[in-house]
Structure formats: C-alpha cells, structure tokens
Design a protein around this motif. Structure first.
Motif, PDB file in Angstrom:
ATOM      1  N   GLN A 122      14.892  -0.037  29.329  1.00  0.00           N
ATOM      2  CA  GLN A 122      15.202   1.175  30.090  1.00  0.00           C
ATOM      3  C   GLN A 122      14.113   1.400  31.131  1.00  0.00           C
ATOM      4  O   GLN A 122      12.919   1.386  30.806  1.00  0.00           O
ATOM      5  N   GLY A 123      14.518   1.590  32.385  1.00  0.00           N
ATOM      6  CA  GLY A 123      13.554   1.848  33.439  1.00  0.00           C
ATOM      7  C   GLY A 123      12.563   0.725  33.635  1.00  0.00           C
ATOM      8  O   GLY A 123      11.424   0.949  34.071  1.00  0.00           O
ATOM      9  N   LEU A 124      12.974  -0.502  33.365  1.00  0.00           N
ATOM     10  CA  LEU A 124      12.049  -1.636  33.353  1.00  0.00           C
ATOM     11  C   LEU A 124      11.680  -2.064  34.771  1.00  0.00           C
ATOM     12  O   LEU A 124      12.535  -2.165  35.654  1.00  0.00           O
ATOM     13  N   ALA A 125      10.396  -2.317  34.973  1.00  0.00           N
ATOM     14  CA  ALA A 125       9.905  -2.906  36.219  1.00  0.00           C
ATOM     15  C   ALA A 125       9.142  -4.180  35.870  1.00  0.00           C
ATOM     16  O   ALA A 125       8.409  -4.216  34.877  1.00  0.00           O
ATOM     17  N   THR A 126       9.328  -5.221  36.677  1.00  0.00           N
ATOM     18  CA  THR A 126       8.642  -6.488  36.431  1.00  0.00           C
ATOM     19  C   THR A 126       7.856  -6.900  37.670  1.00  0.00           C
ATOM     20  O   THR A 126       8.193  -6.525  38.797  1.00  0.00           O
ATOM     21  N   THR A 179       1.376  -9.533  42.168  1.00  0.00           N
ATOM     22  CA  THR A 179       1.316  -8.104  42.488  1.00  0.00           C
ATOM     23  C   THR A 179       2.625  -7.594  43.089  1.00  0.00           C
ATOM     24  O   THR A 179       2.742  -6.413  43.419  1.00  0.00           O
ATOM     25  N   ARG A 180       3.601  -8.472  43.224  1.00  0.00           N
ATOM     26  CA  ARG A 180       4.876  -8.111  43.848  1.00  0.00           C
ATOM     27  C   ARG A 180       5.866  -7.610  42.798  1.00  0.00           C
ATOM     28  O   ARG A 180       6.097  -8.269  41.785  1.00  0.00           O
ATOM     29  N   VAL A 181       6.436  -6.454  43.041  1.00  0.00           N
ATOM     30  CA  VAL A 181       7.447  -5.904  42.132  1.00  0.00           C
ATOM     31  C   VAL A 181       8.774  -6.623  42.381  1.00  0.00           C
ATOM     32  O   VAL A 181       9.273  -6.649  43.505  1.00  0.00           O
ATOM     33  N   LEU A 182       9.343  -7.224  41.330  1.00  0.00           N
ATOM     34  CA  LEU A 182      10.624  -7.922  41.457  1.00  0.00           C
ATOM     35  C   LEU A 182      11.805  -7.047  41.069  1.00  0.00           C
ATOM     36  O   LEU A 182      12.866  -7.114  41.676  1.00  0.00           O
ATOM     37  N   GLY A 219      14.410 -13.283  40.439  1.00  0.00           N
ATOM     38  CA  GLY A 219      13.519 -12.922  39.339  1.00  0.00           C
ATOM     39  C   GLY A 219      14.063 -13.193  37.959  1.00  0.00           C
ATOM     40  O   GLY A 219      13.652 -12.547  36.988  1.00  0.00           O
ATOM     41  N   LYS A 220      14.940 -14.166  37.831  1.00  0.00           N
ATOM     42  CA  LYS A 220      15.560 -14.448  36.526  1.00  0.00           C
ATOM     43  C   LYS A 220      14.518 -14.879  35.490  1.00  0.00           C
ATOM     44  O   LYS A 220      14.497 -14.368  34.373  1.00  0.00           O
ATOM     45  N   THR A 221      13.669 -15.828  35.868  1.00  0.00           N
ATOM     46  CA  THR A 221      12.680 -16.332  34.912  1.00  0.00           C
ATOM     47  C   THR A 221      11.632 -15.274  34.589  1.00  0.00           C
ATOM     48  O   THR A 221      11.201 -15.159  33.437  1.00  0.00           O
ATOM     49  N   VAL A 222      11.247 -14.478  35.574  1.00  0.00           N
ATOM     50  CA  VAL A 222      10.288 -13.402  35.312  1.00  0.00           C
ATOM     51  C   VAL A 222      10.887 -12.390  34.332  1.00  0.00           C
ATOM     52  O   VAL A 222      10.204 -11.932  33.410  1.00  0.00           O
ATOM     53  N   LEU A 223      12.150 -12.058  34.505  1.00  0.00           N
ATOM     54  CA  LEU A 223      12.790 -11.139  33.563  1.00  0.00           C
ATOM     55  C   LEU A 223      12.862 -11.764  32.178  1.00  0.00           C
ATOM     56  O   LEU A 223      12.598 -11.087  31.174  1.00  0.00           O
ATOM     57  N   LEU A 224      13.199 -13.044  32.099  1.00  0.00           N
ATOM     58  CA  LEU A 224      13.246 -13.711  30.797  1.00  0.00           C
ATOM     59  C   LEU A 224      11.874 -13.696  30.131  1.00  0.00           C
ATOM     60  O   LEU A 224      11.753 -13.457  28.931  1.00  0.00           O
ATOM     61  N   ARG A 225      10.815 -13.950  30.909  1.00  0.00           N
ATOM     62  CA  ARG A 225       9.458 -13.920  30.349  1.00  0.00           C
ATOM     63  C   ARG A 225       9.100 -12.516  29.862  1.00  0.00           C
ATOM     64  O   ARG A 225       8.404 -12.363  28.852  1.00  0.00           O
ATOM     65  N   THR A 226       9.583 -11.497  30.549  1.00  0.00           N
ATOM     66  CA  THR A 226       9.294 -10.127  30.138  1.00  0.00           C
ATOM     67  C   THR A 226      10.057  -9.774  28.861  1.00  0.00           C
ATOM     68  O   THR A 226       9.484  -9.227  27.914  1.00  0.00           O
ATOM     69  N   LEU A 227      11.334 -10.096  28.824  1.00  0.00           N
ATOM     70  CA  LEU A 227      12.140  -9.784  27.644  1.00  0.00           C
ATOM     71  C   LEU A 227      11.667 -10.544  26.412  1.00  0.00           C
ATOM     72  O   LEU A 227      11.824 -10.062  25.280  1.00  0.00           O
TER      73      LEU A 227
END
Length: 258
Positions: free
Chosen positions: A10-14, A18-21, A44-52
């Motif tokens: 919820q309300g997730l930022a990745t 330093t760049r917001v995706l 930002g698919k891989t960045v989101l996967l790394r975050t999740l």
C-alpha cells in the motif's frame, strides 16, 4: 487459489539508486496464484520484484509479506521471513566454483542446523524436483546448458521449501521448447508445493501458459491487474500496444487450472 493475501503493498514507492521508479503503488498477491509482472523496458519490474522479495527496502509505503509487516521486523525477524522465500535470478546466479549440489546446499547451511550429510540428501531431492538428472548435481554451472542452469537455480530457490517463489525472467535466453518445459515444471511445482509465484517476464507465451493474473507497470505506476485474456483487450493504449506487438490467443492455458 486462496483469497488470503501472500503480499500486500500500500502506498509503495521504490528506488533505483536515487531515482524514484514507482509512487503510491498498491498491489495484492493472493496465496496460491502465479502473478506475472510485465511492462516496457525501464518500467521497474525487477526493482519491484526485489522490493517485494525483501532484497531491498521500499522508499515509502507499507509492505506486508506472508502476514508480516516488513517495516516492523528486526534483523532476526527479516531473516526468519526471508527463509520462507525462494528467488530465481535472471541468469541463475549460481556460484561457478561450486557444483550444483553445493550451490543448493548453501541456503541449507545458512538457515538450518542440518548436518552435511542431511543437507546433501535434501539437496538431491531438490535436484529431482527441478527435473534434473542425478548426475547433474555433481556438475559445475559452466558444464550445464541454459535450461539446466535455470533448473539448477530453481532447485536452489526451492531448497528451504518456500511459501513464496520469485522468478526474474525465468525463460530469458531459452529456446521455445525448453521454455515450455520450464513452464510445465513451474505449474506442477505450484500444485505440488502450494507455492505462490511472482515472476517478471517478457515471454507472452509463458504468461499465457502459467499466469493467473498479470500486473502491468508503466509511467511509474501499476496500470492494471487482471487475467491475461482480459488485459490483452484493455482500452489503455500502452497496454493494448504491448500485447498487440505479438498477437496470441490468450483464451486459455493447458498448464493453468481453470
């Protein structure tokens, strides 16, 4: 497929450096489903996967994984939660100086108190589970084909009997027959082990074969989440263009339960 959530954001930022995706992203991954993350290059698919998958912390927002609020966990709590997660990286990320068997034993050595003999026995079971012949366990990654590397990496991802499995481009670099075989394996493992799967992929055939839903990323946001057949008919130009670039029949899948 259960209605309970395996992941809630919820309300997730990745961030990428330093760049917001992504900003204010909301996503629910249901227990037992296969969710594909798709979108154009740079979405930002891989960045989101790394975050999740808890490999990197979100820049903002709330992330709940397997019922645990990741932001409230100390180091020990995060370690315990990560033990319930398996990850297959895009290029396998196997240690080239170790045999397949030793690669699979690494997470067992780190997260369990099993003795070396028991670790090797369990690792051999994972070799078979990933569809590799027993003799592959004693080979080094450089001696394996691309498809076998992916299966060896999958065996390592399954070493700790995870509840959540993350796949980053599992079919990248594979021929269509090998890719289809990996999809069949994934579908079988999902049923056998009760896995929840989140995968990043550009492979539309794979998406059609195994996904229950598809999450489409674009313009720093989650544009839609729906079954692939529905998404392919989207009235959003960006999504429609993505699927129209390689038209397919998305009406059903022999590998995915109805």
């Amino acid at each position: 497929m259960s209605g309970a959530a395996a992941i809630e954001a919820q309300g997730l930022a990745t961030l990428a450096g330093t760049r917001v995706l992504h900003r204010d992203l909301a996503l629910c991954v249901r227990r037992g489903e296969v969710l594909a993350l798709v979108g154009g290059s740079g979405s930002g698919k891989t960045v989101l996967l790394r975050t999740l998958s808890l490999l990197q912390a979100p820049a903002a927002g709330q992330l709940t994984v397997l019922g645990e609020d990741a932001a409230t966990l100390d180091a020990a709590g995060l370690r315990a939660l990560r033990r319930r997660i398996g990850i297959l990286f895009q290029h396998g990320a196997l240690f080239t100086g170790l045999s397949v068997l030793d690669n699979i034993c690494l997470p067992l050595a780190e997260y369990t108190a099993l003795d070396p003999s028991s670790r090797r026995e369990l690792a051999m079971l994972r070799v078979g589970l990933a569809g590799l012949p027993a003799e592959a366990a004693h080979k080094f990654p450089g001696e394996l084909s691309g498809g076998m590397i992916k299966r060896a990496a999958l065996a390592r991802a399954l070493a700790l009997d995870p509840e959540l499995l993350f796949l980053d481009e599992p079919s990248a670099g594979l021929d269509p027959v090998t890719s289809a075989g990996l999809d069949d394996l994934l579908a079988g493992l999902r049923e056998l082990m009760g896995l929840t799967v989140v995968m990043v992929t550009h492979d539309l055939d794979s998406i059609a074969r195994v996904s229950d839903r598809v999450a489409f990323l674009g313009r720093g946001a989650l544009l839609a989440v729906a079954p692939v057949a529905q998404l392919a008919q989207s009235d959003q130009p960006e999504i429609r263009a993505y699927f129209a670039a390689a038209p397919r029949d998305y009406g059903g899948s022999p590998c995915r339960p109805a």
